[in-house]
Scaffold this active site. Structure first.
Site, PDB file in Angstrom:
ATOM      1  N   CYS A 358       0.739  -1.073  -0.023  1.00 29.33           N
ATOM      2  CA  CYS A 358      -0.037   0.131   0.076  1.00 29.33           C
ATOM      3  C   CYS A 358       0.983   1.037  -0.071  1.00 29.33           C
ATOM      4  O   CYS A 358       1.820   1.272   0.800  1.00 29.33           O
ATOM      5  CB  CYS A 358      -0.930   0.194   1.336  1.00 29.33           C
ATOM      6  SG  CYS A 358      -2.116  -1.182   1.154  1.00 29.33           S
ATOM      7  N   TYR A 370       5.364  14.018  -3.779  1.00 29.11           N
ATOM      8  CA  TYR A 370       6.073  13.106  -2.796  1.00 29.11           C
ATOM      9  C   TYR A 370       5.551  11.908  -3.172  1.00 29.11           C
ATOM     10  O   TYR A 370       6.292  10.646  -2.702  1.00 29.11           O
ATOM     11  CB  TYR A 370       5.174  13.672  -1.525  1.00 29.11           C
ATOM     12  CG  TYR A 370       5.691  14.848  -0.711  1.00 29.11           C
ATOM     13  CD1 TYR A 370       7.063  14.968  -0.097  1.00 29.11           C
ATOM     14  CD2 TYR A 370       5.016  15.874  -0.684  1.00 29.11           C
ATOM     15  CE1 TYR A 370       7.363  15.929   0.391  1.00 29.11           C
ATOM     16  CE2 TYR A 370       5.315  17.144  -0.287  1.00 29.11           C
ATOM     17  CZ  TYR A 370       6.848  17.133   0.452  1.00 29.11           C
ATOM     18  OH  TYR A 370       7.121  18.448   0.884  1.00 29.11           O
ATOM     19  N   GLU A 392       1.462  -3.822  -5.519  1.00 26.92           N
ATOM     20  CA  GLU A 392       0.377  -5.053  -5.401  1.00 26.92           C
ATOM     21  C   GLU A 392      -0.923  -4.267  -6.348  1.00 26.92           C
ATOM     22  O   GLU A 392      -1.288  -3.142  -6.079  1.00 26.92           O
ATOM     23  CB  GLU A 392       0.225  -5.188  -3.977  1.00 26.92           C
ATOM     24  CG  GLU A 392      -0.844  -6.274  -3.743  1.00 26.92           C
ATOM     25  CD  GLU A 392      -1.004  -6.508  -2.336  1.00 26.92           C
ATOM     26  OE1 GLU A 392      -0.173  -6.573  -1.425  1.00 26.92           O
ATOM     27  OE2 GLU A 392      -2.249  -6.252  -1.715  1.00 26.92           O
ATOM     28  N   SER A 405       2.751   7.565 -14.725  1.00 27.03           N
ATOM     29  CA  SER A 405       3.576   8.726 -14.920  1.00 27.03           C
ATOM     30  C   SER A 405       5.084   8.446 -14.208  1.00 27.03           C
ATOM     31  O   SER A 405       5.952   9.015 -14.943  1.00 27.03           O
ATOM     32  CB  SER A 405       2.894   9.739 -13.959  1.00 27.03           C
ATOM     33  OG  SER A 405       3.773  10.933 -13.997  1.00 27.03           O
TER      34      SER A 405
HETATM   35  N1  ACO Z   1      -5.639  13.816 -10.177  1.00 25.08           N
HETATM   36  C1  ACO Z   1      -5.265  13.789 -11.266  1.00 25.08           C
HETATM   37  N2  ACO Z   1      -3.802  13.229 -11.326  1.00 25.08           N
HETATM   38  C2  ACO Z   1      -3.185  13.239  -9.927  1.00 25.08           C
HETATM   39  C3  ACO Z   1      -3.930  13.400  -8.659  1.00 25.08           C
HETATM   40  C4  ACO Z   1      -5.419  14.025  -8.704  1.00 25.08           C
HETATM   41  N3  ACO Z   1      -6.025  14.080  -7.613  1.00 25.08           N
HETATM   42  N4  ACO Z   1      -3.225  13.200  -7.635  1.00 25.08           N
HETATM   43  C5  ACO Z   1      -1.901  12.698  -8.384  1.00 25.08           C
HETATM   44  N5  ACO Z   1      -1.899  12.713  -9.611  1.00 25.08           N
HETATM   45  C6  ACO Z   1      -0.853  12.517 -10.672  1.00 25.08           C
HETATM   46  C7  ACO Z   1      -0.143  13.683 -10.881  1.00 25.08           C
HETATM   47  O1  ACO Z   1      -0.602  14.336 -11.800  1.00 25.08           O
HETATM   48  C8  ACO Z   1       1.307  13.106 -11.002  1.00 25.08           C
HETATM   49  O2  ACO Z   1       1.655  12.781 -12.453  1.00 25.08           O
HETATM   50  P1  ACO Z   1       2.274  14.148 -13.182  1.00 25.08           P
HETATM   51  O3  ACO Z   1       3.197  14.536 -12.457  1.00 25.08           O
HETATM   52  O4  ACO Z   1       2.487  13.362 -14.525  1.00 25.08           O
HETATM   53  O5  ACO Z   1       1.144  15.180 -13.324  1.00 25.08           O
HETATM   54  C9  ACO Z   1       1.249  11.802 -10.419  1.00 25.08           C
HETATM   55  O6  ACO Z   1      -0.374  11.600 -10.156  1.00 25.08           O
HETATM   56  C10 ACO Z   1       1.912  11.595  -9.082  1.00 25.08           C
HETATM   57  O7  ACO Z   1       1.788  12.681  -8.275  1.00 25.08           O
HETATM   58  P2  ACO Z   1       2.635  13.226  -6.966  1.00 25.08           P
HETATM   59  O8  ACO Z   1       2.348  14.464  -6.457  1.00 25.08           O
HETATM   60  O9  ACO Z   1       4.088  12.437  -6.962  1.00 25.08           O
HETATM   61  O10 ACO Z   1       1.861  12.005  -5.899  1.00 25.08           O
HETATM   62  P3  ACO Z   1       0.873  12.484  -4.381  1.00 25.08           P
HETATM   63  O11 ACO Z   1       1.883  12.658  -3.644  1.00 25.08           O
HETATM   64  O12 ACO Z   1      -0.173  13.188  -5.084  1.00 25.08           O
HETATM   65  O13 ACO Z   1       0.759  10.771  -4.240  1.00 25.08           O
HETATM   66  C11 ACO Z   1      -0.712   8.793  -4.459  1.00 25.08           C
HETATM   67  C12 ACO Z   1       0.110   9.896  -5.200  1.00 25.08           C
HETATM   68  C13 ACO Z   1       0.281   8.149  -3.334  1.00 25.08           C
HETATM   69  C14 ACO Z   1      -1.428   7.950  -5.200  1.00 25.08           C
HETATM   70  C15 ACO Z   1      -1.823   9.847  -3.602  1.00 25.08           C
HETATM   71  O14 ACO Z   1      -2.784  10.218  -4.628  1.00 25.08           O
HETATM   72  C16 ACO Z   1      -2.672   8.961  -2.591  1.00 25.08           C
HETATM   73  O15 ACO Z   1      -2.250   8.763  -1.444  1.00 25.08           O
HETATM   74  N6  ACO Z   1      -3.804   8.576  -2.903  1.00 25.08           N
HETATM   75  C17 ACO Z   1      -4.633   7.899  -1.867  1.00 25.08           C
HETATM   76  C18 ACO Z   1      -4.065   6.521  -1.674  1.00 25.08           C
HETATM   77  C19 ACO Z   1      -3.899   5.701  -2.778  1.00 25.08           C
HETATM   78  O16 ACO Z   1      -4.875   5.706  -3.827  1.00 25.08           O
HETATM   79  N7  ACO Z   1      -2.728   5.119  -3.165  1.00 25.08           N
HETATM   80  C20 ACO Z   1      -2.270   4.127  -3.991  1.00 25.08           C
HETATM   81  C21 ACO Z   1      -3.158   2.749  -3.817  1.00 25.08           C
HETATM   82  S1  ACO Z   1      -2.589   1.650  -5.055  1.00 25.08           S
HETATM   83  C22 ACO Z   1      -1.482   0.789  -3.912  1.00 25.08           C
HETATM   84  O17 ACO Z   1      -1.379   0.998  -2.668  1.00 25.08           O
HETATM   85  C23 ACO Z   1      -0.209  -0.128  -4.526  1.00 25.08           C
END
Ligand code: ACO
Ligand code: ZN
Length: 503
Positions: A358, A370, A392, A405
């Protein structure tokens, strides 16, 4: 002027009569709104009326009847309690009996929906599940499925491709000149990141959904306070029921224990010995640190971390068995302490090459890079282990966007830097070399190259052609990734958990 209006009203008597009727129909049909039915509901943006499903109804004086709604084509984090003013009962739809037991996102989610939504309908996947993420995902997924259906004949080519040298060309002219050659841009490659698992995992700290109990579909926490942030939860998390009714719960940002009031938390903070997560600090550069902790040795912290994470992870069910996992908590340091920014968990042993179970960036820190830093760190660990890994499955919508990305940027970075060896006109690289250099699993490398439509087949070999526009966009995007993982600052030796017998 008033007279004219009255006259018009008289002339439009019939219309008025009808609207009166429909008003009374609206009033009547509020009582006809039942759990499982669908109707347009006003979103909190005050503009859109997409189709939503009624998940639950409660009567809470003095506010009256409240309806918990799921907007069909949207992610569940937008689910909320609304009052009757936001329901458009004129277009109510009742669940069809034969569908009543099959839905999973919304419950009675039928196969195809017509909505007023401003976004296109999400694609329907196997297992009757629906992705409710942004429309871009829908398009990507549909494309991938189409590709899978389209080509079967290239199976052998793919099998071989990791061992074939790939020529990397860089100029736009080459792209256009080779454009006329039969390009194999739709290699039949299994999607490396199926959004749905074939069999949901039933063990671990947070495993794929096994049950779909009604209670877990409804957000149960209103607000959390963590350090200096107040954060609105996105999804259900099994915190003890007695605290779920509170307006806010207060979480110690260092040990993650939760308290029911700020006073209680203040009392806790006076005693709390921590200013950082437990475990070993295995990385520090600038203000960014990573702490590694063992889910068996630091069980309480690990469980509290999972409870917190579940508030923002929908597609996982929480289990209390944290023993098989390591947790990597990323913090940002200031004079008050090490503040948790995000984390990822990782199985001590993964039979499926998962290097992340996760992953989460806490909402106040999201969209600042981040997430990619966490992902980059997870691959750095895999590189030290001399392994390749993959997250996963299933991935969430945001998880998939972030990984896609990250993979794209990481692979492009390598390809752009490639130099031809002496005597060769073009630089060459194999897919296995890309895997080794990045820690990214082969399937994910191939799917990334495929999605980018970079692979061409030309005169008996695979050719990657990077056009100038792609390279320019890539360079601009990389400028935004200010903080990067610097392997020189990682102090870590992997443990061979298989040899240890028990974790
Ligand atoms: N809408 C559209 N694009 C998004 C969004 C959003 N709300 N959030 C992130 N992105 C895209 C960004 O555009 C970026 O891509 P880019 O640089 O090409 O534009 C990319 O995703 C990553 O952005 P970061 O700023 O590095 O990521 P962030 O710190 O926002 O974290 C994460 C990404 C961990 C998935 C976060 O959104 C999160 O914690 N979400 C909730 C929990 C979750 O869904 N975790 C992943 C589950 S899958 C697993 O656990 C294996
Ligand atoms: Zn504490």
């Amino acid at each position: 002027y008033f007279k004219r209006i009255l006259q018009n009203a008289d002339n439009n008597n019939l219309g008025e009569k009808m609207s009166e009727d429909s008003n009374s129909a609206i009033l009547d049909s509020i009582s006809a709104v039942t759990e499982g039915c669908r109707l347009p509901v006003l979103m909190s943006n005050g503009e859109d009326w997409p189709l939503a499903e009624i998940i639950s109804i409660k009567d809470e004086p003095p506010s009256g009847k409240q309806f918990y709604v799921h907007f069909i084509d949207y992610n569940k984090r937008l689910d909320e309690w609304v009052d009757e003013d936001r329901l458009d009962t004129r277009k109510i739809q009742y669940p069809r009996r034969d569908l009543a037991s099959s839905g999973t996102t919304g419950l009675n989610t039928p196969k195809k929906s017509t909505t007023n939504s401003s976004r296109p309908t999400s694609p329907i996947l196997g297992n009757d599940q629906m992705i409710t993420g942004p429309s871009v995902l829908a398009a990507l997924q549909q494309k991938q499925q189409k590709n899978n259906r389209k080509r079967k004949l290239d199976q052998t080519e793919i099998k071989l491709s990791p061992f074939l040298p790939i020529e990397v060309g860089l100029t736009a002219e080459e792209v256009s000149s080779r454009g006329s050659v039969g390009c194999l841009t739709d290699l039949d490659i299994q999607p490396a990141t199926p959004v749905l698992p074939t069999v949901p995992r039933q063990t671990g700290s947070l495993a794929a959904h096994g049950d779909d109990h009604a209670i877990t579909r409804i957000k149960n926490m209103r607000m959390i306070e963590l350090g200096k942030y107040r954060i609105k939860p996105w999804y259900f998390s099994p915190y003890p029921q007695e605290i779920t009714n509170l307006d806010c719960i207060y979480i110690c940002e260092y040990c993650l224990k939760y308290r029911k009031s700020r006073k209680c938390l203040e009392r806790h903070l006076q005693k709390c010995p921590f200013k950082h997560p437990p475990g070993n600090e295995i990385y520090r550069k600038g203000s960014i640190s990573f702490f590694e902790l063992d889910g068996r040795k630091n069980k309480l912290y690990a469980q509290n971390l999972c409870l917190l994470a579940k508030l923002f992870l929908d597609h996982k069910t929480l289990y209390y068995d944290t023993d098989p996992f390591l947790f990597y908590v990323m913090t940002e340091y200031d004079s008050r302490g090490y503040h948790i920014v995000g984390y990822f968990s990782k199985e001590k042993e993964s039979s499926e090459d998962y290097n992340v179970a996760c992953i989460l960036t806490l909402p106040p820190y999201q969209r600042k890079g981040y997430g990619k830093l966490l992902i980059e760190f997870s691959y750095e660990l895999s590189r030290v282990e001399e392994k390749t890994g993959s997250p996963e499955k299933p991935l969430s919508d945001l998880g998939l966007l972030s990984y896609r990305s990250y993979w794209k940027q990481t692979i492009l970075e390598i390809l752009i830097k490639l130099q031809p060896v002496e005597g060769q006109e073009k630089p060459q690289i194999t897919i296995n070399e890309i895997c080794e250099q990045t820690g990214i699993k082969k399937e994910d490398v191939i799917s990334t190259l495929t999605n980018l439509e970079l692979i061409n087949y030309y005169r008996g070999q695979y050719i990657l052609t990077l056009n100038k526009q792609l390279v320019d966009i890539h360079r601009k995007q990389m400028e935004k990734r200010k903080i990067r993982i610097d392997s020189a600052y990682l102090q870590w030796t992997p443990k061979d958990w298989a040899k240890r017998g028990k974790w």
